[in-house]
Design an enzyme around this catalytic site. Structure first.
Site, mmCIF file in Angstrom:
data_model
loop_
_atom_site.group_PDB
_atom_site.id
_atom_site.type_symbol
_atom_site.label_atom_id
_atom_site.label_comp_id
_atom_site.label_asym_id
_atom_site.label_seq_id
_atom_site.Cartn_x
_atom_site.Cartn_y
_atom_site.Cartn_z
ATOM 1 N N CYS A 197 0.875 -1.080 0.113
ATOM 2 C CA CYS A 197 -0.015 0.269 0.305
ATOM 3 C C CYS A 197 0.794 1.712 0.482
ATOM 4 C CB CYS A 197 -1.374 -0.044 0.619
ATOM 5 S SG CYS A 197 -2.012 -1.675 0.958
HETATM 6 N N1 LIG Z 1 -2.517 -6.429 1.444
HETATM 7 C C1 LIG Z 1 -3.013 -5.146 2.213
HETATM 8 O O1 LIG Z 1 -2.846 -5.597 3.416
HETATM 9 C C2 LIG Z 1 -4.024 -4.543 1.618
HETATM 10 C C3 LIG Z 1 -4.636 -3.184 2.022
HETATM 11 C C4 LIG Z 1 -5.889 -2.805 2.790
HETATM 12 C C5 LIG Z 1 -5.898 -2.335 -0.266
HETATM 13 N N2 LIG Z 1 -5.160 -3.657 -0.062
HETATM 14 C C6 LIG Z 1 -5.617 -3.661 -1.618
HETATM 15 O O2 LIG Z 1 -6.244 -5.566 -2.222
HETATM 16 C C7 LIG Z 1 -5.866 -5.051 -3.783
HETATM 17 C C8 LIG Z 1 -5.243 -6.856 -3.291
HETATM 18 O O3 LIG Z 1 -4.282 -7.044 -2.325
HETATM 19 P P1 LIG Z 1 -4.121 -8.406 -1.965
HETATM 20 O O4 LIG Z 1 -2.670 -8.130 -0.914
HETATM 21 O O5 LIG Z 1 -5.009 -9.124 -1.795
HETATM 22 O O6 LIG Z 1 -2.784 -8.841 -3.478
HETATM 23 P P2 LIG Z 1 -2.373 -10.490 -3.205
HETATM 24 O O7 LIG Z 1 -1.124 -10.484 -4.474
HETATM 25 O O8 LIG Z 1 -2.114 -10.952 -1.397
HETATM 26 O O9 LIG Z 1 -3.749 -11.517 -3.436
HETATM 27 C C9 LIG Z 1 -3.970 -10.712 -5.393
HETATM 28 C C10 LIG Z 1 -4.688 -12.272 -5.747
HETATM 29 O O10 LIG Z 1 -5.452 -12.587 -6.468
HETATM 30 C C11 LIG Z 1 -4.568 -13.584 -7.926
HETATM 31 N N3 LIG Z 1 -5.091 -12.887 -8.709
HETATM 32 C C12 LIG Z 1 -4.465 -11.933 -9.460
HETATM 33 N N4 LIG Z 1 -4.933 -11.464 -10.827
HETATM 34 C C13 LIG Z 1 -6.542 -12.272 -10.828
HETATM 35 C C14 LIG Z 1 -7.477 -12.645 -11.876
HETATM 36 N N5 LIG Z 1 -7.299 -12.166 -13.117
HETATM 37 N N6 LIG Z 1 -8.317 -13.621 -11.339
HETATM 38 C C15 LIG Z 1 -8.454 -13.971 -10.457
HETATM 39 N N7 LIG Z 1 -7.616 -14.086 -9.346
HETATM 40 C C16 LIG Z 1 -6.654 -13.307 -9.682
HETATM 41 C C17 LIG Z 1 -3.309 -13.183 -7.171
HETATM 42 O O11 LIG Z 1 -3.071 -14.732 -7.627
HETATM 43 C C18 LIG Z 1 -3.613 -13.051 -5.965
HETATM 44 O O12 LIG Z 1 -3.819 -14.321 -5.357
HETATM 45 C C19 LIG Z 1 -4.553 -4.817 -4.170
HETATM 46 O O13 LIG Z 1 -5.148 -3.797 -4.725
HETATM 47 C C20 LIG Z 1 -4.428 -3.523 -2.615
HETATM 48 O O14 LIG Z 1 -2.836 -2.173 -3.072
HETATM 49 C C21 LIG Z 1 -4.293 -4.278 0.578
#
Ligand SMILES: NC(=O)c1ccc[n+]([C@@H]2O[C@H](COP(=O)([O-])OP(=O)(O)OC[C@H]3O[C@@H](n4cnc5c(N)ncnc54)[C@H](O)[C@@H]3O)[C@@H](O)[C@H]2O)c1
Length: 430
Positions: free
Chosen positions: A271
């Protein structure tokens, strides 16, 4: 036939979560635990197979909780978007990283929305949770979904609701973190609000998706700017021989108008290094050149290099040759008590040290191995003997379950997080 709202209220709605990562997987479990039927769509086959074995890869979600969620018999995980068929709600939680150029990379959103579009049917609610720049929902997602007969607000619903989870935070978890929602029409907003009220205590509705998108970027730019301020104050204190940690503690005693942020080796995670860059990019396109947010990002990005410079200065003071010196990094993940190393400043520090031929090793209770530039590193055993062999130790992340006492055997320690609270000799502060 039940309306979407009624289906949600009666827990009859089928919810598909797209992207089962740090955000999507805990969210899927929240809905399961509230009695919904949940489908998880995840492209990473390893993750899907791990889930099918009831093995969690998210530290905040243990195997037992995951196993319980599966035992309810309402959870299905798949790599196939066919699961969208027959779903009532689809929540997109895919990554939104940066390109090498520092610009937003929304290809994961585009890919998932195009695949969802193939199965879009009447009365579906689509929600984007991935952090992104203002305008994505209405200018990018909506045009893809509305190609064809189905009309937003009438035939399907579309909303944006930013995820705010803070991995590792025991006090604030899904239920007690208010959820901001912005939607394309009033009916879209109503449906999304009813949905989230099933899992959170409070929803905060705003007038448009772009307001909600912007609110998320403000929250994380706020953090970036304040961390940069703490880093800058640390530089100034360093020059003036003042302990910055004592200064922050004193300032913290003010009961209003101040909130503590801390200096450190740099920012990491999905983030803080990323989200302000989304805002900067969109602001430029809109004709404004951000100054404060950009400067904050630059200060924070400089910190890993500052740590390396500090190390070299200290090695030289002790007549050590930088090349071939042995340096131990303590804490690889980007913040304490998590196993997430994405964008961690430790990676930047290791890359810069190895480019100077420093022999780097690491210790992290949550990260067992690391691959950087084709080289594999394995976490060392936390033993006095291993510490004594080092020319220097750098604490990059202050995990709470580390016995820092044995570091008294180190030649010197750069404590970028004040983990040792000044209690050990041979301590160098940032
Ligand atoms: N990690 C955090 O603490 C956090 C907090 C708030 C917001 N976010 C936001 O949330 C979103 C997700 O973050 P995250 O940390 O969960 O990411 P992550 O990488 O842990 O998880 C995302 C998942 O999506 C999968 N993926 C990618 N493309 C795909 C598709 N087309 N179809 C299905 N699955 C697909 C990936 O394989 C992965 O497992 C981002 O935009 C991030 O900025 C994250």
């Amino acid at each position: 036939m039940l309306s979407l709202k009624d289906k949600i209220l009666r827990k009859k709605a089928v919810i598909s979560v797209v992207g089962l990562g740090y955000v999507g997987l805990p969210l899927a479990v929240e809905f399961l635990n509230k009695g919904f039927w949940v489908r998880g769509i995840e492209l990473d086959k390893n993750r899907v197979s791990s889930l099918r074995r009831e093995k969690s890869y998210i530290l905040d979600l243990d195997d037992k909780t995951l196993g319980k969620a599966f035992k309810q018999g309402r959870f299905r995980v798949t790599t196939s978007y066919n699961a969208v068929c027959g779903s009532d709600v689809i929540i997109i939680c895919v990554p939104t990283p940066l390109r090498k150029t520092g610009e937003p990379d929304i290809t994961y959103i585009l890919d998932s929305v195009k695949k969802i579009k193939k199965h879009l049917s009447k009365n579906m609610l689509i929600i984007l949770e991935s952090t992104t720049y203002p305008g994505t929902t209405e200018e990018v997602v909506l045009p893809i979904l509305s190609k064809g007969e189905l009309q937003v607000g009438r035939d399907f619903y579309l909303a944006f609701s930013p995820e705010r989870i803070d991995p590792g935070n025991k006090k604030y978890q899904t239920a007690n973190i208010p959820k901001v929602i912005g939607a394309v029409t009033a009916d879209c907003l109503e449906c999304a609000s009813v949905l989230y009220k099933q899992i959170v205590n409070k929803v905060v509705t705003v007038s448009s998706p772009k307001t909600a998108e912007m609110a998320k970027l403000l929250e994380n730019s706020f953090r970036s700017v304040n961390i940069a301020l703490a880093n800058e104050v640390a530089f100034i204190c360093g020059k003036m021989g003042i302990d910055v940690w004592e200064v922050i503690k004193a300032a913290e005693s003010k009961p209003f108008g101040y909130m503590p942020f801390y200096p450190g080796p740099g920012i990491g995670g999905h983030c803080i290094p990323t989200d302000p860059m989304y805002l900067i990019w969109k602001a430029r396109l809109s004709g404004y050149e951000p100054k404060l947010i950009k400067t904050a990002h630059d200060i924070n990005s400089f910190m890993p290099h500052h740590v390396v410079e500090k190390l070299i200065e200290e090695l030289k003071k002790r007549k050590k040759v930088v090349r071939k010196s042995k340096v131990l990094i303590v804490g690889l993940s980007y913040k304490p008590d998590v196993n997430d190393i994405r964008e961690s400043p430790a990676l930047e520090i290791i890359k810069e040290l190895t480019s100077k031929k420093v022999q780097v090793s690491f210790y992290d209770p949550y990260v067992k191995e690391l691959q950087i530039n084709g080289k594999k590193y394995i976490s060392i055993f936390w033993k006095e003997k291993n510490i004594q062999e080092m020319d220097a130790v750098i604490i990059v992340t202050n995990h709470s379950n580390v016995d820092y006492g044995i570091l008294k055997k180190a030649l010197f320690i750069i404590d970028t997080r004040n983990a040792l609270k000044g209690k050990i000799k041979n301590l160098v502060k940032l």
